[in-house]
Design a protein around this motif. Structure first.
Motif, PDB file in Angstrom:
ATOM      1  N   ASP A   1       0.800  -1.229   0.000  1.00  0.00           N
ATOM      2  CA  ASP A   1       0.000   0.000   0.000  1.00  0.00           C
ATOM      3  C   ASP A   1       0.829   1.274   0.000  1.00  0.00           C
ATOM      4  O   ASP A   1       0.301   2.361   0.253  1.00  0.00           O
ATOM      5  CB  ASP A   1      -0.943  -0.008   1.203  1.00  0.00           C
ATOM      6  CG  ASP A   1      -2.113  -0.954   1.017  1.00  0.00           C
ATOM      7  OD1 ASP A   1      -2.566  -1.101  -0.132  1.00  0.00           O
ATOM      8  OD2 ASP A   1      -2.557  -1.560   2.006  1.00  0.00           O
ATOM      9  N   ARG A   2       2.129   1.159  -0.277  1.00  0.00           N
ATOM     10  CA  ARG A   2       2.940   2.383  -0.300  1.00  0.00           C
ATOM     11  C   ARG A   2       2.707   3.209  -1.565  1.00  0.00           C
ATOM     12  O   ARG A   2       3.211   4.332  -1.659  1.00  0.00           O
ATOM     13  CB  ARG A   2       4.426   2.042  -0.155  1.00  0.00           C
ATOM     14  CG  ARG A   2       5.048   1.251  -1.281  1.00  0.00           C
ATOM     15  CD  ARG A   2       6.527   0.959  -0.965  1.00  0.00           C
ATOM     16  NE  ARG A   2       7.217   0.190  -1.996  1.00  0.00           N
ATOM     17  CZ  ARG A   2       7.272  -1.133  -2.053  1.00  0.00           C
ATOM     18  NH1 ARG A   2       6.630  -1.843  -1.129  1.00  0.00           N
ATOM     19  NH2 ARG A   2       7.927  -1.750  -3.003  1.00  0.00           N
ATOM     20  N   TYR A   3       1.980   2.670  -2.530  1.00  0.00           N
ATOM     21  CA  TYR A   3       1.709   3.408  -3.763  1.00  0.00           C
ATOM     22  C   TYR A   3       0.258   3.895  -3.745  1.00  0.00           C
ATOM     23  O   TYR A   3      -0.675   3.101  -3.613  1.00  0.00           O
ATOM     24  CB  TYR A   3       1.946   2.525  -4.987  1.00  0.00           C
ATOM     25  CG  TYR A   3       3.346   1.950  -5.033  1.00  0.00           C
ATOM     26  CD1 TYR A   3       4.449   2.772  -5.244  1.00  0.00           C
ATOM     27  CD2 TYR A   3       3.560   0.576  -4.852  1.00  0.00           C
ATOM     28  CE1 TYR A   3       5.734   2.253  -5.275  1.00  0.00           C
ATOM     29  CE2 TYR A   3       4.837   0.048  -4.884  1.00  0.00           C
ATOM     30  CZ  TYR A   3       5.920   0.898  -5.088  1.00  0.00           C
ATOM     31  OH  TYR A   3       7.194   0.377  -5.121  1.00  0.00           O
ATOM     32  N   ALA A   4       0.075   5.188  -3.904  1.00  0.00           N
ATOM     33  CA  ALA A   4      -1.274   5.762  -3.850  1.00  0.00           C
ATOM     34  C   ALA A   4      -1.959   5.752  -5.207  1.00  0.00           C
ATOM     35  O   ALA A   4      -3.187   5.657  -5.291  1.00  0.00           O
ATOM     36  CB  ALA A   4      -1.211   7.194  -3.318  1.00  0.00           C
ATOM     37  N   ARG A   5      -1.186   5.874  -6.278  1.00  0.00           N
ATOM     38  CA  ARG A   5      -1.755   5.932  -7.633  1.00  0.00           C
ATOM     39  C   ARG A   5      -1.051   4.898  -8.506  1.00  0.00           C
ATOM     40  O   ARG A   5       0.181   4.950  -8.662  1.00  0.00           O
ATOM     41  CB  ARG A   5      -1.579   7.327  -8.215  1.00  0.00           C
ATOM     42  CG  ARG A   5      -2.311   8.444  -7.448  1.00  0.00           C
ATOM     43  CD  ARG A   5      -1.815   9.808  -7.873  1.00  0.00           C
ATOM     44  NE  ARG A   5      -0.375   9.953  -7.603  1.00  0.00           N
ATOM     45  CZ  ARG A   5       0.373  10.966  -8.010  1.00  0.00           C
ATOM     46  NH1 ARG A   5      -0.172  11.941  -8.721  1.00  0.00           N
ATOM     47  NH2 ARG A   5       1.654  11.023  -7.702  1.00  0.00           N
ATOM     48  N   ILE A   6      -1.799   3.985  -9.080  1.00  0.00           N
ATOM     49  CA  ILE A   6      -1.229   2.926  -9.904  1.00  0.00           C
ATOM     50  C   ILE A   6      -1.875   2.967 -11.287  1.00  0.00           C
ATOM     51  O   ILE A   6      -3.105   2.947 -11.412  1.00  0.00           O
ATOM     52  CB  ILE A   6      -1.427   1.539  -9.270  1.00  0.00           C
ATOM     53  CG1 ILE A   6      -0.686   1.456  -7.923  1.00  0.00           C
ATOM     54  CG2 ILE A   6      -0.947   0.434 -10.202  1.00  0.00           C
ATOM     55  CD1 ILE A   6      -0.858   0.138  -7.196  1.00  0.00           C
ATOM     56  N   ALA A   7      -1.035   3.040 -12.301  1.00  0.00           N
ATOM     57  CA  ALA A   7      -1.506   3.015 -13.688  1.00  0.00           C
ATOM     58  C   ALA A   7      -1.503   1.575 -14.190  1.00  0.00           C
ATOM     59  O   ALA A   7      -0.510   0.859 -14.036  1.00  0.00           O
ATOM     60  CB  ALA A   7      -0.596   3.866 -14.566  1.00  0.00           C
ATOM     61  N   ILE A   8      -2.601   1.136 -14.768  1.00  0.00           N
ATOM     62  CA  ILE A   8      -2.718  -0.189 -15.404  1.00  0.00           C
ATOM     63  C   ILE A   8      -2.805   0.061 -16.900  1.00  0.00           C
ATOM     64  O   ILE A   8      -3.736   0.736 -17.374  1.00  0.00           O
ATOM     65  CB  ILE A   8      -3.956  -0.951 -14.911  1.00  0.00           C
ATOM     66  CG1 ILE A   8      -3.924  -1.109 -13.390  1.00  0.00           C
ATOM     67  CG2 ILE A   8      -4.056  -2.307 -15.602  1.00  0.00           C
ATOM     68  CD1 ILE A   8      -2.816  -1.994 -12.877  1.00  0.00           C
ATOM     69  N   ILE A   9      -1.859  -0.478 -17.636  1.00  0.00           N
ATOM     70  CA  ILE A   9      -1.735  -0.136 -19.053  1.00  0.00           C
ATOM     71  C   ILE A   9      -1.746  -1.413 -19.900  1.00  0.00           C
ATOM     72  O   ILE A   9      -0.948  -2.322 -19.693  1.00  0.00           O
ATOM     73  CB  ILE A   9      -0.439   0.654 -19.307  1.00  0.00           C
ATOM     74  CG1 ILE A   9      -0.479   1.982 -18.536  1.00  0.00           C
ATOM     75  CG2 ILE A   9      -0.215   0.879 -20.797  1.00  0.00           C
ATOM     76  CD1 ILE A   9       0.845   2.721 -18.503  1.00  0.00           C
TER      77      ILE A   9
ATOM     78  N   LEU B   1      -6.647  -6.509  -8.220  1.00  0.00           N
ATOM     79  CA  LEU B   1      -5.679  -5.692  -7.487  1.00  0.00           C
ATOM     80  C   LEU B   1      -6.377  -4.630  -6.648  1.00  0.00           C
ATOM     81  O   LEU B   1      -5.973  -4.344  -5.508  1.00  0.00           O
ATOM     82  CB  LEU B   1      -4.697  -5.042  -8.460  1.00  0.00           C
ATOM     83  CG  LEU B   1      -3.620  -5.951  -9.059  1.00  0.00           C
ATOM     84  CD1 LEU B   1      -2.928  -5.258 -10.223  1.00  0.00           C
ATOM     85  CD2 LEU B   1      -2.612  -6.363  -7.992  1.00  0.00           C
ATOM     86  N   ALA B   2      -7.431  -4.054  -7.210  1.00  0.00           N
ATOM     87  CA  ALA B   2      -8.159  -3.009  -6.492  1.00  0.00           C
ATOM     88  C   ALA B   2      -8.812  -3.537  -5.218  1.00  0.00           C
ATOM     89  O   ALA B   2      -9.038  -2.777  -4.266  1.00  0.00           O
ATOM     90  CB  ALA B   2      -9.214  -2.391  -7.406  1.00  0.00           C
TER      91      ALA B   2
ATOM     92  N   LYS C   1      -5.003  -0.313  -1.525  1.00  0.00           N
ATOM     93  CA  LYS C   1      -5.748   0.915  -1.267  1.00  0.00           C
ATOM     94  C   LYS C   1      -5.548   1.980  -2.352  1.00  0.00           C
ATOM     95  O   LYS C   1      -6.151   3.050  -2.304  1.00  0.00           O
ATOM     96  CB  LYS C   1      -5.343   1.493   0.085  1.00  0.00           C
ATOM     97  CG  LYS C   1      -5.663   0.572   1.261  1.00  0.00           C
ATOM     98  CD  LYS C   1      -5.173   1.169   2.567  1.00  0.00           C
ATOM     99  CE  LYS C   1      -5.462   0.238   3.744  1.00  0.00           C
ATOM    100  NZ  LYS C   1      -4.942   0.796   5.029  1.00  0.00           N
ATOM    101  N   ALA C   2      -4.689   1.693  -3.306  1.00  0.00           N
ATOM    102  CA  ALA C   2      -4.347   2.687  -4.330  1.00  0.00           C
ATOM    103  C   ALA C   2      -5.542   3.021  -5.216  1.00  0.00           C
ATOM    104  O   ALA C   2      -6.512   2.257  -5.317  1.00  0.00           O
ATOM    105  CB  ALA C   2      -3.201   2.156  -5.190  1.00  0.00           C
ATOM    106  N   ARG C   3      -5.442   4.166  -5.889  1.00  0.00           N
ATOM    107  CA  ARG C   3      -6.408   4.532  -6.925  1.00  0.00           C
ATOM    108  C   ARG C   3      -5.857   4.036  -8.262  1.00  0.00           C
ATOM    109  O   ARG C   3      -4.744   4.372  -8.646  1.00  0.00           O
ATOM    110  CB  ARG C   3      -6.623   6.047  -6.959  1.00  0.00           C
ATOM    111  CG  ARG C   3      -7.606   6.498  -8.055  1.00  0.00           C
ATOM    112  CD  ARG C   3      -7.963   7.964  -7.868  1.00  0.00           C
ATOM    113  NE  ARG C   3      -6.795   8.820  -7.912  1.00  0.00           N
ATOM    114  CZ  ARG C   3      -6.240   9.301  -9.039  1.00  0.00           C
ATOM    115  NH1 ARG C   3      -6.766   8.989 -10.208  1.00  0.00           N
ATOM    116  NH2 ARG C   3      -5.186  10.100  -8.972  1.00  0.00           N
TER     117      ARG C   3
ATOM    118  N   THR D   1       0.946  -9.261  -5.362  1.00  0.00           N
ATOM    119  CA  THR D   1       0.869  -8.714  -4.005  1.00  0.00           C
ATOM    120  C   THR D   1       1.520  -9.625  -2.967  1.00  0.00           C
ATOM    121  O   THR D   1       1.550  -9.268  -1.775  1.00  0.00           O
ATOM    122  CB  THR D   1      -0.594  -8.467  -3.604  1.00  0.00           C
ATOM    123  OG1 THR D   1      -1.322  -9.702  -3.683  1.00  0.00           O
ATOM    124  CG2 THR D   1      -1.231  -7.429  -4.503  1.00  0.00           C
ATOM    125  N   GLY D   2       2.003 -10.772  -3.386  1.00  0.00           N
ATOM    126  CA  GLY D   2       2.696 -11.649  -2.453  1.00  0.00           C
ATOM    127  C   GLY D   2       1.788 -12.478  -1.569  1.00  0.00           C
ATOM    128  O   GLY D   2       2.257 -13.071  -0.588  1.00  0.00           O
TER     129      GLY D   2
END
Length: 773
Positions: free
Chosen positions: A419-427, A475-476, A480-482, A581-582
């Motif tokens: 959860d250290r990443y707040a914004r994750i791009a899925i491409i 993943l969502a 907790k990321a957007r 996510t392990g």
């Protein structure tokens, strides 16, 4: 070519299958691994298998020789054939396509939109044979309402698990769904080697090593047949490319064939005891595989003592008399062939003496023997789709996908995600809705159809089908990321999204399919450029590959983490999310070498590419001979992009106390494995063997392996028994395997190019028969 005398039924049909079942690699502590994969779902299937007298995931050493046919079953099969009329025998050896095709209507009794149908003999209690493609699940021919069934991960993904229990559980699942779909003969058990990494059907098979591919295919077959249906190992043999697949003449020496492609089939047959073998489209040394005396009579039935039957691939029968005399037992899929060779023409050939009646008796006996031995007479099938446990079967598919995913690279400890990443791009890769599957006859259709409009051919081997299991949505649910999705088709726009995100995950896809080879090893549709642009915009980029075979990665130095997910099946999105996510360890290992470029291959250009469709041509497999995959790379001293057996974990392992002892004409290897990390994980120690002083096709061969689930700080002892054929050279003149006296090196490794320790020992000379071990 002259036709040698056909094998007499008394010499072949009565002989039990040679079954030197390969020594499993798993120690007793791993004995019930199938039940532990997914306790509720797998226990259901394991209970079914145990009730039928078949171990669910047998890991103890099986007897050196065992028969798939009991004396009672043999006697019963012979008695049934003796009661048959000529026309009844002919019924059994001629198969129809169970779908309207080329103006020929399917038999009324056949399951609609299925691969095949063979009439039974009601007065003798012999049921119809209802055939389905089933390599990754119960497939459906294209039609107005395809059957929705559970899709396992691709065969190459199952092989990447290096876990025979996964293959068995998947096979049992397929067998269960097939029964409830009305099918009792499954066209499943692909054992062709990945000799050509651009082959469009590599995703169906088990990689480049004959031991790994044979064991995994054999376990899938064993699982399928635990459900009282017949499995079919295919495509026999040396059917390793799709380009010109019905015209290519493969040239290879006997010894090289028996130490590579044929050895994979031999091990699969020993371990799985398939009721049927499907011969392929190609020619081998000048003769079609389905009328090839060398393949069918000499190797399969004489040397290996195979007691089941040989069916043709759909469109692979080319004659009546030569095919019957040279070992084909059943013509399949009429009207794919030019003529109904095994119908009226075969009757005339028998009546005229061109095909002896004893040969037709042998053909019928082999078919009936397989049906009796695998319980088809006592356990009739019926369509009861409402009884399918889709939730449980989806869990089996998910567990297999998770074990087969290979973590190729993981720098900066980018994975597992947190959860250290707040914004994750899925491409890319339509990861917002689903996961890709391979195309062709093995296509399994999802409920409700695909959520992605077809981006490929409208007709066979299309359409391109995405299974509705979204990695992004999964993943969502865990982070907790957007999340923001971009289709990746505009590299600049994808890079802009990546630059404004804390992390970017690119899903790169490569659709492969039956009848189509890849032109090269490059990701299609400029995806390399998109990945490079995203990685330049955001150094925290993960690439997830959904491919059916190896690909090149010109962007690799710029990307810190790469996960090979293959075609992950019905629950692929959840499996990808759990590995990223392990929640589960990354425990897959490559079953095939990833080259740096096509220039490293024995054939930089695929033979036959660019020729007219009707052109006949040859492919010289003697260039590499038995040195397929990593063996070729090591013989030629080539450095691959990623080596056979490679795969990272989220923990680290120590391998020590290696010992090797000559015993029972082979080598027994022991060692200790310890988990040095703070997380539970699964180790895949690999044993490679070498003949000191040379004399083999390559410097080393895979001799065995283990897969160990260890808690943090845990350790275990492992014992691996080496298959003697991996220590031997086949002597074609004498028709025997020969282990030379002398010194041998045993290497404990994490991959073909990652040795940990080695020991040497001496072995005495030993010879054994072509069908023994």
């Amino acid at each position: 070519m002259p036709t040698p005398p056909f094998p007499r039924p008394s010499a072949l049909a009565s002989k039990a299958v040679f079954t030197p079942v390969f020594t499993p690699f798993f120690t007793p502590k791993y004995e019930n691994v199938v039940k532990r994969l997914i306790p509720a779902a797998v226990a259901l299937l394991c209970g079914f298998a145990a009730a039928s007298g078949s171990a669910a995931a047998r890991t103890e050493l099986a007897p050196a020789v065992r028969s798939a046919t009991s004396p009672a079953a043999e006697q019963r099969a012979r008695a049934l054939v003796q009661r048959m009329t000529l026309d009844e025998k002919l019924k059994l050896v001629f198969g129809y396509f169970s779908t309207d095709f080329k103006g020929v209507a399917k038999p009324a009794e056949g399951v609609p939109y299925s691969a095949g149908f063979v009439y039974g003999i009601e007065r003798l209690g012999i049921p119809h044979q209802q055939l389905t493609d089933a390599g990754m699940g119960v497939a459906t021919q294209p039609g107005p309402a395809p059957r929705a069934r559970t899709a396992l991960p691709a065969g190459i993904a199952t092989a990447a698990s290096w876990n025979p229990a996964v293959a068995y559980a998947g096979g049992a699942m397929i067998g269960s769904e097939a029964r409830l779909s009305g099918h009792n003969v499954l066209l499943a058990g692909g054992a062709n080697l990945q000799r050509e990494p651009r082959n469009g059907r590599n995703f169906e098979y088990g990689g480049e090593d004959p031991l790994l591919a044979g064991v995994m295919a054999g376990e899938q077959i064993r699982g399928i047949q635990s459900q009282h249906v017949i499995a079919t190992v295919k495509h026999f043999a040396l059917n390793d490319q799709e380009t010109g697949r019905m015209k290519v003449n493969v040239r290879i020496d006997d010894a090289a064939a028996r130490m590579s492609d044929l050895l994979a089939f031999q091990i699969a047959i020993e371990r799985g005891q398939p009721g049927a073998v499907m011969c392929g489209y190609n020619l081998v040394n000048g003769a079609y595989a389905c009328e090839n005396d060398y393949l069918l009579n000499q190797v399969l039935k004489r040397d290996w003592g195979y007691a089941g039957y040989v069916m043709s691939d759909w469109g692979a029968t080319h004659s009546t008399v030569p095919a019957a005399l040279n070992g084909l037992d059943q013509q399949s899929g009429w009207p794919f062939d030019l003529s109904p060779y095994f119908k009226e023409p075969l009757k005339e050939a028998v009546e005229n003496g061109h095909v002896p009646l004893s040969r037709l008796d042998d053909m019928a006996l082999r078919i009936v023997r397989a049906m009796v031995s695998h319980g088809l007479l006592e356990h009739p099938v019926a369509v009861a789709a409402e009884q399918i446990d889709f939730a449980g079967h989806r869990a089996i598919a998910q567990a297999g996908a998770e074990e087969g995913m290979v973590l190729l690279k993981n720098q900066q400890q980018l994975l597992p995600l947190s959860d250290r990443y707040a914004r994750i791009a899925i491409i890319g890769g339509h990861a917002d809705v689903g996961v890709l599957s391979g195309g062709g006859s093995s296509q399994v259709y999802p409920a409700g159809g695909t959520l992605v409009p077809n981006e490929g051919p409208e007709s066979f081997p299309g359409p391109i089908t995405y299974l509705p299991s979204s990695p992004m949505q999964e993943l969502a649910q865990r982070l907790k990321a957007r999340f923001t999705y971009h289709d990746g088709k505009d590299a600049a726009a994808a890079a802009q999204l990546a630059a404004s995100s804390d992390l970017a995950i690119v899903f790169a896809t490569q659709w492969t399919a039956e009848s189509l080879d890849q032109p090269d090893l490059t990701l299609p549709h400029q995806q390399d450029a998109t990945i490079a642009a995203v990685a330049a915009a955001n150094p925290r980029t993960v690439v997830v590959l959904e491919t059916g075979s190896p690909v090149t990665m010109p962007w690799l130095d710029a990307v810190p983490a790469v996960l090979q997910a293959w075609y992950p099946g019905s629950a692929g999105g959840a499996a990808i999310a759990r590995v990223l996510t392990g929640e589960v360890d990354a425990s897959g290992r490559l079953p095939a070498t990833f080259p740096q470029s096509v220039e490293q291959l024995p054939r930089p250009a695929i033979d036959g590419r660019g020729l007219p469709e009707a052109a006949r041509f040859s492919s010289n497999y003697n260039i590499e001979g038995a040195a397929v995959g990593y063996k070729w790379f090591q013989r030629q001293q080539l450095k691959p992009l990623f080596a056979f057996g490679h795969g990272l974990s989220y923990t680290s392992f120590r391998y020590e106390q290696l010992q090797a002892h000559a015993t029972q004409g082979s080598i027994r290897v022991g060692f200790k494995v310890s988990n040095r990390g703070s997380r539970a994980g699964k180790a895949v120690p690999q044993i490679y063997v070498s003949k000191i002083g040379g004399g083999w096709e390559a410097p080393q061969r895979l001799g065995g392996w283990d897969k160990l689930a260890l808690p943090a700080g845990g350790s275990a002892q492992s014992t691996v028994q080496i298959d003697p054929r991996t220590l031997a050279v086949y002597d074609s003149r004498r028709g025997k395997w020969k282990i030379a006296a002398g010194a041998y090196r045993v290497t404990l490794a994490e991959a073909a190019d990652a040795p940990v320790s080695s020991v040497t020992l001496r072995l005495p000379q030993r010879e054994f028969a072509a069908g023994a071990r």
